[in-house]
Design an enzyme around this catalytic site. Structure first.
Site, PDB file in Angstrom:
ATOM      1  N   GLU A   1      -3.892   2.905  -7.023  1.00  0.00           N
ATOM      2  CA  GLU A   1      -4.222   4.192  -5.994  1.00  0.00           C
ATOM      3  C   GLU A   1      -3.162   5.033  -6.278  1.00  0.00           C
ATOM      4  O   GLU A   1      -1.991   5.089  -5.739  1.00  0.00           O
ATOM      5  CB  GLU A   1      -3.956   3.393  -4.835  1.00  0.00           C
ATOM      6  CG  GLU A   1      -2.937   2.568  -4.310  1.00  0.00           C
ATOM      7  CD  GLU A   1      -2.481   2.407  -2.646  1.00  0.00           C
ATOM      8  OE1 GLU A   1      -3.280   2.869  -2.099  1.00  0.00           O
ATOM      9  OE2 GLU A   1      -1.501   2.199  -2.559  1.00  0.00           O
TER      10      GLU A   1
ATOM     11  N   HIS B   1       0.901  -1.318   0.164  1.00  0.00           N
ATOM     12  CA  HIS B   1       0.098   0.038  -0.064  1.00  0.00           C
ATOM     13  C   HIS B   1       0.821   1.210   0.100  1.00  0.00           C
ATOM     14  O   HIS B   1       2.021   1.188   0.561  1.00  0.00           O
ATOM     15  CB  HIS B   1      -0.937  -0.078   1.247  1.00  0.00           C
ATOM     16  CG  HIS B   1      -1.956   0.976   1.056  1.00  0.00           C
ATOM     17  ND1 HIS B   1      -1.848   2.258   1.527  1.00  0.00           N
ATOM     18  CD2 HIS B   1      -3.206   0.821   0.923  1.00  0.00           C
ATOM     19  CE1 HIS B   1      -2.940   3.105   1.257  1.00  0.00           C
ATOM     20  NE2 HIS B   1      -3.822   2.327   1.069  1.00  0.00           N
TER      21      HIS B   1
END
Length: 238
Positions: A155, A85
């Site tokens: 993302e 992430h």
């Protein structure tokens, strides 16, 4: 890093809010802090809500105080884990090679790894978005990845928690490039690997974002803390 034991009520509320249309059409996954995984597995038992981890250590065990292995996550009942992430990359200096090792660890324990890629604001303004995400993907995705053990999440770092989102055409360009890169890496299996979009996804924009070609779902951040918002995003597929 949000939630205490009382937050399990959010999972219970999501479960109660599931309609037959949602149950039949989509897969739902919630990735709570590791302290809540077992409780969330119990709260979601018998539903189509899967539970996953937010991070893992690449090794199965050892002198790594404070870390959690893929095997530990699986033992708690998790079936997915987020790998690389942007916040892990930024604040914990995770590298593409490290992400690759963690993706292999997830596979080793029978978990599906959600490999995150994305560019910063400076990288986008420099016109390097596609180069960045393709490089991250090329190193991060293990050889022989399949739709059963790998999910990709795009993302854009500059969109996370800011309320800003790329245009649908921008997202389509990145996702098409990621799909093409996957085809180079794993061949025909690329068609089975889902590519999620993440970055300020909310009920108000979910239907438009999820309609973009090669967007197979959403990696939801802040909106996942509120059951009504999370279900509102899921409803984009109903």
């Amino acid at each position: 890093m949000n939630g205490t034991r009382s937050s399990v009520a959010v999972v219970e509320e999501v479960r109660r809010g599931l309609t037959p249309a949602l149950t039949e059409r989509i897969d739902l996954l919630i990735c709570p802090p590791s302290t809540l995984i077992a409780s969330c597995v119990a709260a979601s038992y018998g539903s189509n809500i899967a539970i996953g981890g937010q991070n893992l250590h690449a090794k199965p065990s050892g002198a790594f105080t404070g870390s959690i292995s893929a095997e530990m996550l699986a033992d708690l009942g998790a079936t997915y884990v987020i790998v690389g992430h942007s916040e892990r990359r930024a604040y914990h200096h995770e590298t593409d090679d490290g992400v690759h090792a963690k993706a292999l660890a997830a596979r080793r324990a029978g978990l599906c790894g959600i490999i995150c890629v994305g560019e910063t604001k400076d990288e986008r303004e420099e016109g390097r978005t596609l180069d960045i995400v393709r490089a991250q993907l090329g190193i991060g995705v293990p050889k022989g990845a399949t739709g059963a053990d790998t999910v990709i999440a795009y993302e854009p770092v500059w969109a996370i928690g800011t309320g800003l989102t790329p245009t649908p055409s921008d997202i389509a360009e990145v996702h098409a490039s990621l799909r093409e890169m996957l085809e180079r890496l794993v061949g025909p299996e690329a068609a089975r690997i889902r590519i999620l979009y993440g970055g300020s996804v909310k009920p108000a924009n979910a239907r438009e974002l999820m309609a973009v070609e090669n967007v197979d779902g959403a990696l939801v951040g802040g909106a996942s803390l509120v059951a009504e918002d999370f279900l509102g995003i899921a409803a984009a597929y109903a």
